[in-house]
Design an enzyme around this catalytic site. Structure first.
Site, PDB file in Angstrom:
ATOM      1  N   GLN A 181       1.921  -3.463  -5.015  1.00 22.16           N
ATOM      2  CA  GLN A 181       0.683  -2.757  -4.721  1.00 22.16           C
ATOM      3  C   GLN A 181       0.881  -1.243  -4.698  1.00 22.16           C
ATOM      4  O   GLN A 181      -0.079  -0.491  -4.901  1.00 22.16           O
ATOM      5  CB  GLN A 181       0.090  -3.235  -3.400  1.00 22.16           C
ATOM      6  CG  GLN A 181      -0.457  -4.662  -3.468  1.00 22.16           C
ATOM      7  CD  GLN A 181      -0.975  -5.159  -2.138  1.00 22.16           C
ATOM      8  OE1 GLN A 181      -0.821  -4.496  -1.105  1.00 22.16           O
ATOM      9  NE2 GLN A 181      -1.573  -6.335  -2.135  1.00 22.16           N
ATOM     10  N   SER A 214       5.929  -9.431  -8.125  1.00 19.10           N
ATOM     11  CA  SER A 214       4.507  -9.647  -8.411  1.00 19.10           C
ATOM     12  C   SER A 214       3.994  -8.845  -9.605  1.00 19.10           C
ATOM     13  O   SER A 214       2.924  -8.240  -9.557  1.00 19.10           O
ATOM     14  CB  SER A 214       3.662  -9.314  -7.166  1.00 19.10           C
ATOM     15  OG  SER A 214       4.078 -10.066  -6.057  1.00 19.10           O
ATOM     16  N   GLU A 236       3.205 -15.005  -3.560  1.00 22.19           N
ATOM     17  CA  GLU A 236       2.158 -15.464  -2.655  1.00 22.19           C
ATOM     18  C   GLU A 236       1.997 -16.983  -2.669  1.00 22.19           C
ATOM     19  O   GLU A 236       1.409 -17.564  -1.754  1.00 22.19           O
ATOM     20  CB  GLU A 236       0.827 -14.805  -3.019  1.00 22.19           C
ATOM     21  CG  GLU A 236       0.297 -15.193  -4.386  1.00 22.19           C
ATOM     22  CD  GLU A 236      -0.846 -14.288  -4.833  1.00 22.19           C
ATOM     23  OE1 GLU A 236      -1.855 -14.816  -5.291  1.00 22.19           O
ATOM     24  OE2 GLU A 236      -0.710 -13.051  -4.727  1.00 22.19           O
TER      25      GLU A 236
END
Length: 452
Positions: A192, A219, A338
């Site tokens: 992120q 990710s 996740e």
């Protein structure tokens, strides 16, 4: 408060996870993607014209994002036509959010809750505002990594007061614009950090060049999602997969255009329902599963097939049929971290050992997910050990007990999956699923029907 009847103690905070008496056979409509919804809101807020977000996820995290943007002056009009009838889960077929950009301004305060997308994606937006924007949130948000975003914004010309914590709470003193340019960042604790800069980079005076200098970047599908959505909004992005330098992304300064976007269902939130088919030897269909997507949850098709299921993608959506046995798996989940809690729960019910690798960064998520999964599965009689970068799961006969969630929505759904095969599992604070999956208990019972 608890109620005591005879020798039975019932705690309303403990949800009795229903045992599946028979193989499940259900169609489950999953709400829209949180990741897509929150990225769409940021891009729409930074555009030169209004945009529409259709079938958004309405959950705590997305409402926090909408609230953050509204606090800085963005108008978000929510429309839920009464003719659509009751909500299907949290995904209203006719719901539309119209986002009207405005001059970003402070002073104001943003509540990030415990939403990683809000605490990381909004500070670059706040740097473009005229005036101070204070960021605060849940106690756990103070412990989550944010230093990469703070340091990067300072390098790009922002003034931030965090009292040298490198974490929340903090204040971004916006000046109405940001120089931008080149910046090095260690995003090994969260992809992120990269997405946050790419989403706003087109609005920086010099655009932005982000160079990741740390260890393995987790990710990556989420970064690809960001790139695809920035490009769809008219932004120009150069990425490593286009033949550029490894771990370097460039966004050219320029205008972003309002879009009319239909949000895909959240494939990661489909995980517990697909897991139910696998664990019970049943069948679950998820409508509207996209044929092509950047969502990490699409990896479930391959993962659950390897664990004993059979997947079919057709005009109905994705249907997973369990084979009657669950197999262990040795897998690197670095790009899809996740999914780890749900996979760990399924692995605890398998017929052989599983090794889940590449997810050391999960120690910094909503809770330390590796420690929490180890403690809670073992508390039900399991045999899970932490490794340097993941978990080793050795199946054992499980028994009932309290499955604590640590205010983590994916721990709660993992506990529900275990409850399908184990009598007496009680999930503490199942309401925490409202972070990304509102009405989860009702959806779960609906999937099971009378068998609940």
């Amino acid at each position: 408060m608890t109620e005591t009847t005879g020798h039975t103690v019932t705690d309303p905070a403990l949800w009795p996870a229903p045992r599946a008496a028979d193989p499940v056979d259900a169609t489950v409509t999953v709400p829209g993607s949180k990741s897509v919804t929150n990225r769409a809101l940021v891009l729409a807020a930074l555009s030169t014209e209004p945009g529409w977000v259709r079938r958004p996820l309405r959950s705590r995290d997305t409402l926090l994002m909408a609230g953050a943007l509204r606090a800085m002056g963005v108008q978000i009009e929510e429309t839920v036509p009464s003719s659509t009838g009751p909500a299907d889960g949290a995904r209203h077929p006719g719901e539309v959010w119209r986002v009207i950009p405005a001059g970003l301004h402070g002073p104001t305060t943003v509540d990030v809750g415990n939403a990683g997308t809000v605490m990381r994606f909004v500070p670059p937006v706040a740097a473009l505002a005229d005036g101070p924007v204070r960021f605060d949130g849940d106690p756990r948000s103070y412990e989550r990594p944010l230093g990469g975003v703070i340091d990067a914004l300072r390098t790009l010309g922002a003034r931030i007061d965090d009292e040298k914590r490198g974490a929340l709470p903090m204040t971004v003193h916006g000046s109405g614009s940001l120089d931008g340019g080149a910046v090095e960042i260690d995003a090994s604790s969260s992809s992120q950090f990269v997405s946050a800069l790419l989403l706003s980079g087109a609005r920086f005076n010099q655009g932005v060049e982000v160079r990741h200098t740390g260890g393995r970047l987790p990710s990556l599908p989420h970064i690809r999602m960001t790139i695809e959505m920035v490009r769809a909004a008219g932004g120009q992005v150069d990425a490593p997969e286009d033949g550029g330098e490894p771990d370097v992304w460039r966004v050219t300064s320029g205008a972003l255009l309002g879009r009319d976007l239909v949000v895909e269902p959240d494939l990661s939130n489909a995980q517990p329902f697909l897991a139910a088919a696998l664990v019970t030897g049943g069948r679950v269909t998820i409508p509207d599963w996209p044929a092509h997507t950047t969502q990490p949850g699409d990896a479930l098709r391959e993962i659950f097939t390897a664990m004993g299921g059979r997947c079919e993608l057709d005009e109905r959506g994705l249907t997973l049929t369990g084979g009657g046995r669950v197999h262990g798996i040795d897998i690197d989940l670095g790009e899809v971290g996740e999914l780890t809690p749900g996979i760990a729960a399924v692995a605890a019910l398998a017929d052989s050992e599983s090794v889940l690798r590449g997810v050391a960064h999960l120690r910094l998520h909503e809770t330390d997910r590796l420690a929490a999964l180890t403690k809670e599965i073992n508390g039900l009689g399991g045999d899970v050990t932490e490794t340097a970068d993941g978990l080793r799961v050795r199946p054992r006969p499980l028994h009932g007990g309290v499955f604590h969630t640590y205010d983590d929505h994916r721990l709660a759904t993992a506990g529900a999956v275990l409850g399908l095969a184990v009598d007496g599992v009680r999930v503490e604070n199942v309401a925490t699923t409202a972070k990304t999956l509102p009405d989860f208990p009702e959806m779960w019972l609906g999937m099971l029907g009378a068998r609940a």
